[in-house]
Enzyme design. Structure first.
Site, PDB file in Angstrom:
ATOM      1  N   HIS A 268     -35.811  21.417  47.316  1.00 23.51           N
ATOM      2  CA  HIS A 268     -36.089  19.993  47.660  1.00 23.51           C
ATOM      3  C   HIS A 268     -37.033  19.213  46.945  1.00 23.51           C
ATOM      4  O   HIS A 268     -38.362  19.639  47.171  1.00 23.51           O
ATOM      5  CB  HIS A 268     -35.930  19.632  49.139  1.00 23.51           C
ATOM      6  N   HIS A 305     -41.232  15.912  58.131  1.00 29.25           N
ATOM      7  CA  HIS A 305     -42.485  15.682  57.530  1.00 29.25           C
ATOM      8  C   HIS A 305     -43.154  14.712  58.299  1.00 29.25           C
ATOM      9  O   HIS A 305     -42.489  13.825  59.215  1.00 29.25           O
ATOM     10  CB  HIS A 305     -42.526  15.116  56.066  1.00 29.25           C
ATOM     11  N   ASP A 311     -45.717   3.864  56.922  1.00 30.76           N
ATOM     12  CA  ASP A 311     -44.376   3.607  57.884  1.00 30.76           C
ATOM     13  C   ASP A 311     -43.347   3.772  56.938  1.00 30.76           C
ATOM     14  O   ASP A 311     -43.565   3.146  55.932  1.00 30.76           O
ATOM     15  CB  ASP A 311     -44.718   2.047  58.387  1.00 30.76           C
ATOM     16  N   HIS A 341     -40.791  13.070  61.416  1.00 36.75           N
ATOM     17  CA  HIS A 341     -39.466  12.800  61.478  1.00 36.75           C
ATOM     18  C   HIS A 341     -38.652  13.596  60.751  1.00 36.75           C
ATOM     19  O   HIS A 341     -39.354  14.242  59.591  1.00 36.75           O
ATOM     20  CB  HIS A 341     -38.860  11.255  61.327  1.00 36.75           C
TER      21      HIS A 341
END
Length: 403
Positions: A268, A305, A311, A341
């Protein structure tokens, strides 16, 4: 966009006399030169040549405060906003709804029903990036026209005078107003500014201005200028689109998300491989259909991560959003800095063995925290922050909160 472009007629040498054919009329025998630049005289610029003086203001009318109304100034909650809940409006500017803001940018949505033709608009505060989710038409500017359609980004430098024409009344736009210039990522360019071979797009993909309009008209022309968060109405004494020619590096352009060529690997890849634009204060990334990772033990879903320095905002455009549950077109997720998240429960397991994804999404990562407006709260589903809980844990959390 750091490459040269030119339209119309220009003199062989800059800052020299450029005579009108036949000696002109009452407005003088010469075209009027204007430097259109950023960052003082150090940033990118273009030189325009006007039929009339571009400085003529006949009247100053009212000013309207456009400051977004904040509901949450210190946000620590992951949120999902249902973007298609934004109601359409006839007027282009009135249709723009600010959702997430800080001192660097305004992130919002718009659903204009009508074209902007009754006045001209200039944002003197910020560069603008529009993403066309629904609709097609033409961005008309004093430097020419940029046609657009579904999937296009439009980058409009600050101070650019424009109108916008839509082909239908069903239009949906994502917009970002940036207080620092919007550029292509530096690591994709050589020291001359040319996009490199490993870049996910090149200059051929850029929609440059075309069909320069030159209006030799005097009269009353309403101009709305955004400056210091207020919308000022002025009356110009000549048509703003009176440029006979220009050249330089500072101009509006379009780029289609469908021309972004994804970078993939055996395992990934991190979000920067999706980067499309950069500023000093945030980046923009494009998620597009791509082959998944091809290591025999690869997990295509993104790993968990932590957002410590930024943000993260994702606007979902189309396709199957592999990493999330219960996501649809027009949804916006906000993952604030300070908490980790990652994929929704089950998404990691579902992704194993999958070969490709067909998703489209636009991500904006800011380097300073975002504040949430009152309009954003009205379309917040109110429960997204619990979406990483298993069902039994979700129930336990609810019981704890009720105590």
């Amino acid at each position: 966009m750091p490459f040269y472009h030119s339209l119309g007629q220009i003199p062989p040498k800059r800052h020299t006399q450029f005579e009108k054919p036949g000696g002109g009329r009452n407005d003088g025998p010469f075209y009027y030169e204007q430097l259109f630049g950023t960052i003082g005289f150090d940033g990118m610029s273009s030189l325009m040549y006007h039929v009339h003086r571009p400085t003529m203001v006949r009247e100053v009318l009212e000013s309207v405060d456009m400051t977004p109304k904040l509901a949450v100034e210190k946000n620590m909650l992951a949120r999902k906003l249902v973007g298609f809940s934004i109601e359409p409006a006839d007027d282009y500017l009135e249709s723009r709804v600010p959702l997430l803001v800080n001192n660097d940018l305004v992130f919002g949505l718009a659903a204009p029903r009508q074209s902007l033709t009754s006045y001209f608009y200039k944002n003197a505060d910020a560069d603008e990036m529009l993403f066309i989710h629904k609709g097609s038409g033409r961005l008309r500017t004093l430097l020419g026209t940029v046609p657009f359609e579904y999937g296009d980004y439009l980058v409009i430098p600050r101070g650019m005078i424009y109108q916008i024409e839509f082909d239908t009344t069903d239009n949906r736009l994502l917009y970002v107003e940036s207080h620092s210039p919007i550029y292509t990522p530096k690591r994709y360019r050589n020291h001359f500014g040319q996009l490199l071979e490993h870049a996910p797009f090149c200059e051929r993909d850029i929609k440059r201005p075309q069909d320069l309009e030159t209006h030799d008209e005097t009269g009353d022309f309403l101009m709305k200028i955004k400056k210091q968060g207020s919308l000022h109405s002025l009356v110009y004494a000549s048509h703003p689109f009176d440029v006979v020619g220009w050249d330089g590096y500072n101009f509006p352009y379009g780029f289609s998300i469908f021309n972004f060529e994804p970078i993939t690997g055996r395992v990934h890849q991190p979000p920067p491989v999706h980067q499309t634009f950069q500023t000093d204060t945030f980046v923009v990334c494009s998620f597009v259909p791509r082959l998944f990772d091809y290591h025999p033990k690869a997990i295509p879903a993104p790993y968990n991560h932590s957002n410590i320095d930024s943000d993260e905002v994702i606007y979902y455009v189309d396709g199957d959003f592999m990493s999330r549950n219960d996501i649809a077109q027009g949804h916006i997720t906000l993952h604030p800095g300070g908490i980790p998240h990652g994929p929704a429960p089950g998404a990691m397991e579902r992704s194993i063995g999958k070969k490709e994804t067909q998703e489209y999404a636009v991500m904006v990562d800011t380097f300073r925290p975002l504040m949430v407006t009152e309009q954003a709260l009205r379309i917040d589903d109110g429960k997204y922050y619990k979406s990483w809980l298993d069902e039994n844990l979700n129930g336990q959390a609810t019981q704890y909160i009720n105590k």
